[in-house]
Scaffold this motif. Structure first.
Motif, mmCIF file in Angstrom:
data_model
loop_
_atom_site.group_PDB
_atom_site.id
_atom_site.type_symbol
_atom_site.label_atom_id
_atom_site.label_comp_id
_atom_site.label_asym_id
_atom_site.label_seq_id
_atom_site.Cartn_x
_atom_site.Cartn_y
_atom_site.Cartn_z
ATOM 1 N N ASN A 1 0.800 -1.214 0.000
ATOM 2 C CA ASN A 1 0.000 0.000 0.000
ATOM 3 C C ASN A 1 0.841 1.276 0.000
ATOM 4 O OD1 ASN A 1 0.934 0.025 2.620
ATOM 5 N ND2 ASN A 1 -1.059 0.160 3.589
ATOM 6 N N GLY A 2 2.090 1.161 -0.442
ATOM 7 C CA GLY A 2 2.925 2.354 -0.542
ATOM 8 C C GLY A 2 2.408 3.278 -1.636
ATOM 9 N N MET A 3 2.560 4.563 -1.436
ATOM 10 C CA MET A 3 2.058 5.554 -2.388
ATOM 11 C C MET A 3 3.150 5.917 -3.397
ATOM 12 S SD MET A 3 0.734 9.425 -1.605
ATOM 13 C CE MET A 3 -0.417 8.875 -0.385
ATOM 14 N N GLU A 4 2.776 5.973 -4.668
ATOM 15 C CA GLU A 4 3.716 6.394 -5.692
ATOM 16 C C GLU A 4 3.618 7.901 -5.864
ATOM 17 O OE1 GLU A 4 4.516 5.363 -10.291
ATOM 18 O OE2 GLU A 4 4.479 3.674 -8.892
ATOM 19 N N VAL A 5 4.768 8.582 -5.837
ATOM 20 C CA VAL A 5 4.813 10.040 -5.970
ATOM 21 C C VAL A 5 5.872 10.416 -6.998
ATOM 22 C CG1 VAL A 5 4.007 10.478 -3.609
ATOM 23 C CG2 VAL A 5 6.451 10.256 -4.061
ATOM 24 N N GLU A 6 5.819 11.661 -7.444
ATOM 25 C CA GLU A 6 6.815 12.187 -8.379
ATOM 26 C C GLU A 6 7.492 13.396 -7.763
ATOM 27 O OE1 GLU A 6 5.147 13.142 -12.167
ATOM 28 O OE2 GLU A 6 4.498 11.097 -12.566
ATOM 29 N N ASP A 7 8.784 13.531 -8.041
ATOM 30 C CA ASP A 7 9.471 14.729 -7.587
ATOM 31 C C ASP A 7 9.282 15.842 -8.622
ATOM 32 O OD1 ASP A 7 11.272 14.263 -9.674
ATOM 33 O OD2 ASP A 7 12.856 13.508 -8.375
ATOM 34 N N ALA A 8 9.903 16.988 -8.412
ATOM 35 C CA ALA A 8 9.719 18.147 -9.289
ATOM 36 C C ALA A 8 10.214 17.890 -10.708
ATOM 37 C CB ALA A 8 10.435 19.371 -8.700
ATOM 38 N N ASN A 9 11.097 16.913 -10.893
ATOM 39 C CA ASN A 9 11.619 16.576 -12.217
ATOM 40 C C ASN A 9 10.790 15.508 -12.921
ATOM 41 O OD1 ASN A 9 13.839 18.343 -11.902
ATOM 42 N ND2 ASN A 9 14.897 16.786 -10.698
ATOM 43 N N GLY A 10 9.733 15.049 -12.268
ATOM 44 C CA GLY A 10 8.880 14.021 -12.859
ATOM 45 C C GLY A 10 9.348 12.605 -12.611
ATOM 46 N N SER A 11 10.394 12.436 -11.807
ATOM 47 C CA SER A 11 10.881 11.094 -11.481
ATOM 48 C C SER A 11 9.961 10.476 -10.436
ATOM 49 C CB SER A 11 12.311 11.154 -10.933
ATOM 50 O OG SER A 11 13.186 11.674 -11.913
ATOM 51 N N ALA A 12 9.484 9.279 -10.726
ATOM 52 C CA ALA A 12 8.546 8.605 -9.822
ATOM 53 C C ALA A 12 9.291 7.691 -8.863
ATOM 54 C CB ALA A 12 7.541 7.800 -10.630
ATOM 55 N N PHE A 13 8.815 7.633 -7.657
ATOM 56 C CA PHE A 13 9.304 6.660 -6.705
ATOM 57 C C PHE A 13 8.175 6.311 -5.745
ATOM 58 C CE2 PHE A 13 10.290 10.781 -4.959
ATOM 59 C CZ PHE A 13 10.053 10.683 -3.594
ATOM 60 N N LYS A 14 8.345 5.201 -5.055
ATOM 61 C CA LYS A 14 7.287 4.710 -4.187
ATOM 62 C C LYS A 14 7.647 4.974 -2.724
ATOM 63 C CE LYS A 14 4.119 0.858 -3.775
ATOM 64 N NZ LYS A 14 3.725 -0.429 -4.298
ATOM 65 N N LEU A 15 6.724 5.605 -2.017
ATOM 66 C CA LEU A 15 6.893 5.799 -0.583
ATOM 67 C C LEU A 15 6.659 4.466 0.118
ATOM 68 C CD1 LEU A 15 4.958 9.162 -0.104
ATOM 69 C CD2 LEU A 15 7.434 8.823 -0.221
ATOM 70 N N PRO A 16 7.259 4.293 1.274
ATOM 71 C CA PRO A 16 7.082 3.014 1.972
ATOM 72 C C PRO A 16 5.629 2.777 2.351
ATOM 73 C CG PRO A 16 8.641 4.446 3.141
ATOM 74 C CD PRO A 16 8.107 5.208 1.992
ATOM 75 N N PRO A 17 5.240 1.513 2.423
ATOM 76 C CA PRO A 17 3.874 1.192 2.842
ATOM 77 C C PRO A 17 3.659 1.554 4.308
ATOM 78 C CG PRO A 17 5.167 -0.802 2.581
ATOM 79 C CD PRO A 17 6.029 0.331 2.132
ATOM 80 N N SER A 18 2.406 1.561 4.707
ATOM 81 C CA SER A 18 2.050 1.938 6.063
ATOM 82 C C SER A 18 1.101 0.916 6.688
ATOM 83 C CB SER A 18 1.367 3.309 6.056
ATOM 84 O OG SER A 18 0.883 3.633 7.343
ATOM 85 N N THR A 19 1.253 0.703 7.985
ATOM 86 C CA THR A 19 0.329 -0.147 8.728
ATOM 87 C C THR A 19 -0.773 0.680 9.378
ATOM 88 O OG1 THR A 19 1.694 -0.011 10.724
ATOM 89 C CG2 THR A 19 2.076 -1.885 9.251
ATOM 90 N N LYS A 20 -0.664 1.983 9.305
ATOM 91 C CA LYS A 20 -1.575 2.878 10.026
ATOM 92 C C LYS A 20 -3.047 2.663 9.689
ATOM 93 C CE LYS A 20 -2.453 7.742 10.928
ATOM 94 N NZ LYS A 20 -2.085 9.115 10.621
ATOM 95 N N GLU A 21 -3.354 2.435 8.441
ATOM 96 C CA GLU A 21 -4.751 2.321 8.021
ATOM 97 C C GLU A 21 -5.295 0.904 8.019
ATOM 98 O OE1 GLU A 21 -6.648 4.992 7.631
ATOM 99 O OE2 GLU A 21 -4.891 6.188 8.115
ATOM 100 N N LEU A 22 -4.503 -0.071 8.457
ATOM 101 C CA LEU A 22 -4.986 -1.456 8.469
ATOM 102 C C LEU A 22 -6.081 -1.610 9.517
ATOM 103 C CD1 LEU A 22 -1.686 -3.538 8.218
ATOM 104 C CD2 LEU A 22 -3.349 -3.071 6.408
#
Length: 155
Positions: free
Chosen positions: A99-120
């Protein structure tokens, strides 16, 4: 503000909401979204993981995993070390959650944020821990007990 959350129940086909919650909702929605169209979504409330589930995870699962890695030859790890406990938690999230979120930086490079247990919810948390137990048995040859399972200590 992107979302406001309020809780109610349904009884005899009627929405039951405490009057103070009803007033708070009317005030906050009116203030936050004045002049805008809004979307209202109703869904069944999920129970977040319980305090007991969380305590079991941090008191049993994480220390046993660290001890399993130590037994496998990683002698630099310590189950009482908070940094090592957080590292193990992050590794388990990466291995067993998607459930990690995919985000882009200002240059358009995508990377995935770590998943979270918070919403389980309680069910999702149980599946997460069960997956860890299976993985630990296969990869570390350790048997992490279920939350209510009694074990005898070998002295």
């Amino acid at each position: 503000m992107s979302a406001l959350t309020y809780y109610a129940s349904v009884e005899n086909t009627s929405i039951q909401m405490h009057e103070s919650t009803r007033r708070k909702m009317a005030k906050e929605v009116g203030h936050s979204f004045e002049g805008h169209d809004i979307e209202i979504t109703v869904k069944k409330k999920k129970r977040r993981r319980s305090n007991k589930q969380n305590a079991y995870y941090w008191a049993v699962v994480i220390p046993m995993l660290i001890d399993g890695f130590v037994d496998a030859g990683n002698h630099g790890l310590q189950s009482g070390n908070e940094e090592h406990r957080l590292w193990m938690h992050n590794e388990m999230k990466t291995l067993h959650l998607d459930n990690g979120m995919e985000v882009e930086d200002a240059n358009g490079s995508a990377f995935k944020l770590p998943p979270s247990t918070k919403e389980l919810d309680t069910s999702g948390w149980s599946v997460y821990v069960s997956d860890i137990q299976k993985w630990a048995a296969e990869c570390l040859s350790i048997d992490i007990p279920d939350p209510n399972e009694q074990r005898e200590l070998a002295l």
